[in-house]
Design an enzyme around this catalytic site. Structure first.
Site, PDB file in Angstrom:
ATOM      1  N   GLY B 467     -18.689  12.912 -44.758  1.00  0.00           N
ATOM      2  CA  GLY B 467     -18.684  13.179 -43.328  1.00  0.00           C
ATOM      3  C   GLY B 467     -17.270  13.149 -42.792  1.00  0.00           C
ATOM      4  O   GLY B 467     -17.014  13.408 -41.619  1.00  0.00           O
ATOM      5  N   ASN B 626      -6.273  17.826 -39.923  1.00  0.00           N
ATOM      6  CA  ASN B 626      -7.134  18.683 -39.099  1.00  0.00           C
ATOM      7  C   ASN B 626      -7.406  17.906 -37.815  1.00  0.00           C
ATOM      8  O   ASN B 626      -8.045  16.862 -37.840  1.00  0.00           O
ATOM      9  CB  ASN B 626      -8.443  18.991 -39.840  1.00  0.00           C
ATOM     10  CG  ASN B 626      -9.419  19.799 -38.982  1.00  0.00           C
ATOM     11  OD1 ASN B 626      -9.550  19.586 -37.773  1.00  0.00           O
ATOM     12  ND2 ASN B 626     -10.120  20.730 -39.606  1.00  0.00           N
ATOM     13  N   LYS B 696      -1.645   9.845 -43.492  1.00  0.00           N
ATOM     14  CA  LYS B 696      -2.073   8.474 -43.758  1.00  0.00           C
ATOM     15  C   LYS B 696      -3.548   8.327 -43.403  1.00  0.00           C
ATOM     16  O   LYS B 696      -4.132   9.173 -42.745  1.00  0.00           O
ATOM     17  CB  LYS B 696      -1.215   7.485 -42.951  1.00  0.00           C
ATOM     18  CG  LYS B 696       0.216   7.441 -43.470  1.00  0.00           C
ATOM     19  CD  LYS B 696       0.987   6.219 -43.030  1.00  0.00           C
ATOM     20  CE  LYS B 696       1.444   6.317 -41.606  1.00  0.00           C
ATOM     21  NZ  LYS B 696       2.505   5.309 -41.313  1.00  0.00           N
ATOM     22  N   GLU B 700     -10.724   4.529 -41.177  1.00  0.00           N
ATOM     23  CA  GLU B 700     -11.015   3.144 -40.846  1.00  0.00           C
ATOM     24  C   GLU B 700     -10.047   2.603 -39.813  1.00  0.00           C
ATOM     25  O   GLU B 700      -9.961   1.391 -39.605  1.00  0.00           O
ATOM     26  CB  GLU B 700     -10.929   2.283 -42.113  1.00  0.00           C
ATOM     27  CG  GLU B 700     -11.925   2.701 -43.172  1.00  0.00           C
ATOM     28  CD  GLU B 700     -11.680   2.011 -44.494  1.00  0.00           C
ATOM     29  OE1 GLU B 700     -12.631   1.484 -45.075  1.00  0.00           O
ATOM     30  OE2 GLU B 700     -10.514   1.992 -44.948  1.00  0.00           O
TER      31      GLU B 700
END
Ligand code: FES
Ligand code: FES
Lengths: 172, 737
Positions: B467, B626, B696, B700
């Site tokens: 996802g 993106n 990077k 999370e």
């Protein structure tokens, strides 16, 4: 054996009356676009249209659907084209893993009809029902998205509703 | 014209049309030649002990049942946890291997039938009795075992300077204990597997983040040659760490398929998932902060106490935020665990930082008030110039700028600094802030690409897209480097037959798999230029300014289609391998992504109900691959943050080691109406040390701070500091009137 109509096609039910509409679609008819997230009516991943109204397919026995028209995510677009709602979900990135998405799209489709029919929600004030971000958030809260695409889902629906309006489809 | 598929462009997901039309095939949805049999898990109802007796007679006679597998008749396996020098994702995950019950919900039988309804019904007929053993099910500050290492290879203890002395000499002190509850990943797709075995090869359609280890764990558990195991996982309905490794239903489906030599499908029921897939353990975090009168931190202390599942070596680095975010003269970070007889405890989105920041960024906020300073200003005066725990230089550091830019965009200066000073009718209004930091990791990864003589490119890797947008960003990397339209690039992932990649986890997927692909594409460029140099017709061309655009190699005013170069090579296609692995930059520099998050909440004076009114985040995560999918990752993490701050809690029945709220009616996730307007800004600064792309980790990042921003806003609104997450209204209500 009983037969139900899904996306205009006949689907023959198995002889086990315990079978849910969801399992009939996924296991029996090979229509795996409709997802199972909880099997408890708690997540909305299995949302389909039953005679145009949204239902959780995990809470409906297949045998109850005799004589009704079931529409699933596979039945939304036309002639191989994505439905404007589906296109808007892609444009606005209204999903990530995509697992809740068919349910979100079907739910949104029926939700727009509910608004068009003037059905009120918890956030509807006095006067006519008007589609707004707040209305969408409330009315789409039965469809969980663990990826957290909610803000984009709201944008996608607003965008698609505009498009549907322009095309004069909203009240159809 | 700029390639709309170039790196950074907000290209729509290439797998989007499949996902919105229901055509993406998730694990349980693969159509085989013959419909698979269906297995249903029978769960143990004690936390520890042995199976005394199992009566499967009635189940076996039940309609449609083909087999009932138990430890008495299941195929031979390597004992659970062996070999013990393997990591937790590759050592044996034996199921039904012995009469031992490892935890409440542990499978004691698998009922296999022709249909789901028949299997489920028969599962209810299996009779099990137990010899229960003493079980440890709860953890608090009594945890006293020192783990060998923490997740990510971190040391359990880090000390810099003399913490006790620096703390005791500090003018301003804070000594507080925060708690966070057991939490579930709750990916929307329940863990599911179809296994097919022909007596020689095992094919496994499953939902797993790391494909390579999935092959190994199956081979190690089931005593198979890894070459005979094929794992496929092209679409994954969310993972968030709970699908890093293969879990119970996968092993069970394989046992069934091997026992019967017929395909078997096992889909965990939502209620199974809470015990048969890993969860995040509860934490007790004692935080001590010492500062001088002018708000300079002198001492940072963080002590973490958490459970660890028996026989499963995972310990969460809850102190990660305390170790990396602010400078202090002295630092003490300690992790202790307690072995419990509970279902597996493992990574859940941003292990360490997510719940670490919930507590630590709340404590930092407390300290700002205690020092009588603005929470943003307090954070700014304590920025580190090196990574506090290791003393290493940062590869780049942008936290201060994120805080400043975020404060300006949010309108932080509109805020009355006094807690409970802003009211709107019955609503108490508060603003909160939190710093956000998440380590950046590069993992060895390989890929193979093929350019065909029709000018189309295909790339293969055993990478996954959970996802996160992997299919899309890999398409862009190839399209950008080789000057191809997105439609000419296809990315093939999620199959163990493809070259080994990093897999999805730890926010390392995009940077690692993307850099391997970049390497392959750069090598292909060289190859294409070499082919062109050999062409007589191009001998005067401008090779110094060679570029790749619109499917062509562009040499000054000459354009040569890539397809033609392939044909001139004398082959039908050109194939190149690419790879990346961490190097010196990852030893020399401490690498992180950064952000600052701001929240406005209202708290109802009479009911205690908290509503988040708006959120804003400014993030710095190197080069953005993106902007559309990256924004979605950040949005998702912010939703989790809101959910952690206000809602999520697995309730434990201590007597039997079971979570009692094992469904979505009782385990509350944030729903659409819980999520307000969210604004996200990028500070795009490629990091020259992170990887060849300069990107990077981002998946999370926002969860590491979002919840604390909400918690801090609640304090500002009410003057009440709740240190026991989630902040439910009962915890506020008694203090509001
Ligand atoms: S699967 Fe039907 S509501 Fe969740
Ligand atoms: S897109 Fe993953 S759950 Fe909604």
């Amino acid at each position: 054996m009983a037969v139900i109509s899904v996306n205009g096609q006949e689907v023959t039910l198995n002889d086990d009356p315990r079978t849910t509409l969801l399992d009939t679609l996924r296991e029996g008819a090979g229509l795996t676009g409709t997802k199972k997230g909880c099997d408890h009516g708690q997540c909305g991943a299995c949302t389909v249209l039953l005679d145009g109204r949204r239902v959780n397919a995990c809470l409906v026995l297949a045998i109850q659907c005799e004589g009704c028209e079931v529409t699933t995510i596979e039945g939304l677009g036309e002639g191989g084209d994505l439905h404007p709602l589906q296109q808007a979900f892609v444009r606005h990135d209204g999903f990530q893993c995509g697992y809740c998405t068919p349910g979100q799209v079907c739910s949104a489709y029926a939700m727009l009809e509910e608004v068009a029919n003037g059905e009120a929600s918890d956030v509807t004030g006095k006067g006519a029902v008007r589609l707004s971000a707040e209305e969408i958030r409330e009315r789409m809260s039965g469809n969980l998205c663990r990826c957290g695409a909610y803000a984009n889902i709201v944008d996608a629906i607003l965008d698609a509703a505009g498009e549907l309006d322009r095309k004069g489809e909203a009240s159809r | 014209m700029k390639n709309p598929a170039a790196i950074g462009q907000p290209l729509d997901r290439v797998d989007g049309p499949l996902k919105v039309s229901g055509a993406a095939t998730y694990a349980a949805e693969h159509q085989l030649d013959h419909a698979p049999l269906v297995g249903w898990i029978v769960e143990a109802t004690i936390p520890a002990g042995r199976i005394k007796a199992l009566d499967t007679g009635a189940a076996e006679k039940s309609a449609g049942v083909v087999a009932v597998l138990t430890h008495n008749n299941s195929p031979s396996q390597v004992p659970f946890g062996e070999p013990d020098d393997e990591g937790r994702f590759t050592q044996s995950r034996a199921m039904l291997g012995s009469d031992r019950v490892r935890y409440h919900g542990f499978p004691v039988a698998l009922v296999i039938a022709d249909t789901l309804a028949n299997a489920r019904h028969a599962a209810g007929l299996v009779e099990v009795s137990y010899d229960p053993a003493e079980a440890v099910t709860t953890t608090g500050s009594d945890a006293d075992e020192v783990p060998d290492e923490l997740d990510g290879g971190l040391d359990p203890d880090v000390t810099r300077g003399d913490f006790e002395q620096a703390y005791s000499e500090s003018e301003v002190q804070l000594d507080v204990t925060y708690t966070t509850p057991n939490q579930a990943s709750a990916a929307m797709e329940p863990h599911a597997t179809i296994a097919e075995y022909d007596g020689n090869e095992l094919w496994v359609y499953t939902s797993v983040q790391l494909i390579g280890p999935a092959v190994e764990v199956l081979a190690n558990t089931l005593k198979l040659d890894p070459d005979k195991v094929r794992v496929l996982s092209p679409y994954i309905g969310g993972g968030f760490g709970s699908k890093l490794g293969l879990h119970n239903e996968a092993i069970l489906a394989c046992l069934g398929a091997m026992h019967l030599e017929r395909p078997v499908k096992v889909v965990q029921h939502r209620r199974h998932v809470f015990h048969n897939a890993p969860h995040r353990g509860n934490s007790v975090q004692r935080i001590r902060l010492g500062a001088s009168g002018d708000g300079k931190l002198k001492a940072i202390g963080h002590e973490s106490y958490m459970p660890r599942a028996r026989g499963y070596a995972f310990a969460e680095p809850t102190g990660a935020s305390a170790r990396t975010t602010y400078h202090a003269d002295a630092l003490l970070s300690r992790h202790r665990v307690k072995t419990v007889d509970m279902s597996l405890i493992d990574s859940c989105r941003a292990p360490g930082h997510s719940i670490g920041s919930l507590a630590f960024e709340s404590a930092i906020d407390e300290m700002a008030y205690r020092c009588d300073m603005d929470p943003v200003a307090f954070r700014l005066v304590n920025m580190p110039d090196r990574e506090p725990a290791s003393g290493q230089p940062f590869s780049s550091h942008d936290l201060a700028e994120c805080l400043r830019e975020g404060a300006a965009k949010f309108g932080w200066d509109q805020r009355d600094p006094t807690p409970r000073s802003q009211e709107r009718g019955r609503q108490l209004v508060g603003y909160g802030v939190a710093s956000t930091i998440r380590m950046n990791i590069l993992v060895k990864s390989t890929t193979r690409i093929r350019l065909s003589d029709d000018g189309s490119l295909i790339a293969w890797a055993n990478m996954t897209d959970i996802g996160t947008g992997t299919y899309t960003i890999l398409t862009q990397i190839a399209a950008d480097i080789l000057g191809l339209p997105a439609g000419k690039v296809s990315i093939e992932l999620g199959d163990s037959a493809y070259p080994a990649s990093c897999g999805s986890g730890g926010s390392f997927g995009a940077g690692s798999s993307g850099s391997a692909l970049r390497d392959a594409c750069m090598k292909l460029r060289e190859k294409l230029v070499d082919i062109a140099r050999k062409q007589e017709s191009l001998k005067d061309a401008d090779f110094d300014g060679a570029s790749f655009e619109g499917g062509n190699l562009v040499l000054g005013d000459k354009k040569v289609p890539l397809a033609e170069l392939v044909r001139q090579s004398g082959h039908d296609y050109l194939e190149v391998d690419g790879k990346v692995e961490p190097g010196e930059d990852h030893e020399k520099y401490s690498q992180h992504s950064y952000g600052a998050q701001f929240a406005e909440v209202t708290v109802d004076r009479d009911t205690g109900e908290v509503r988040v009114r708006r959120m804003l985040g400014v993030f710095s995560a190197g080069r953005i691959l993106n902007r559309k999918t990256a924004r979605s990752q950040l949005l998702g993490g912010m939703v989790w943050g809101i959910s952690y701050a206000l809602l999520e809690e697995l309730m434990l029945d201590e007597r039997c080691g079971a979570f009692v709220n094992r469904d979505f009616a009782e385990y509350h996730l944030a729903v659409n109406r819980d999520i307000p307007e969210v604004e996200i800004h990028f500070r795009e600064q490629p990091d020259t040390h992170s990887n060849p792309l300069g990107s990077k980790g981002i998946g999370e990042l926002s969860i590491s701070g979002a919840g604390a921003a909400v918690a801090n806003a609640i304090y500002h609104a009410t003057g009440v500091r709740v240190r026991d997450f989630p902040i439910t209204l009962d915890k506020l209500l008694e203090h509001l009137s």
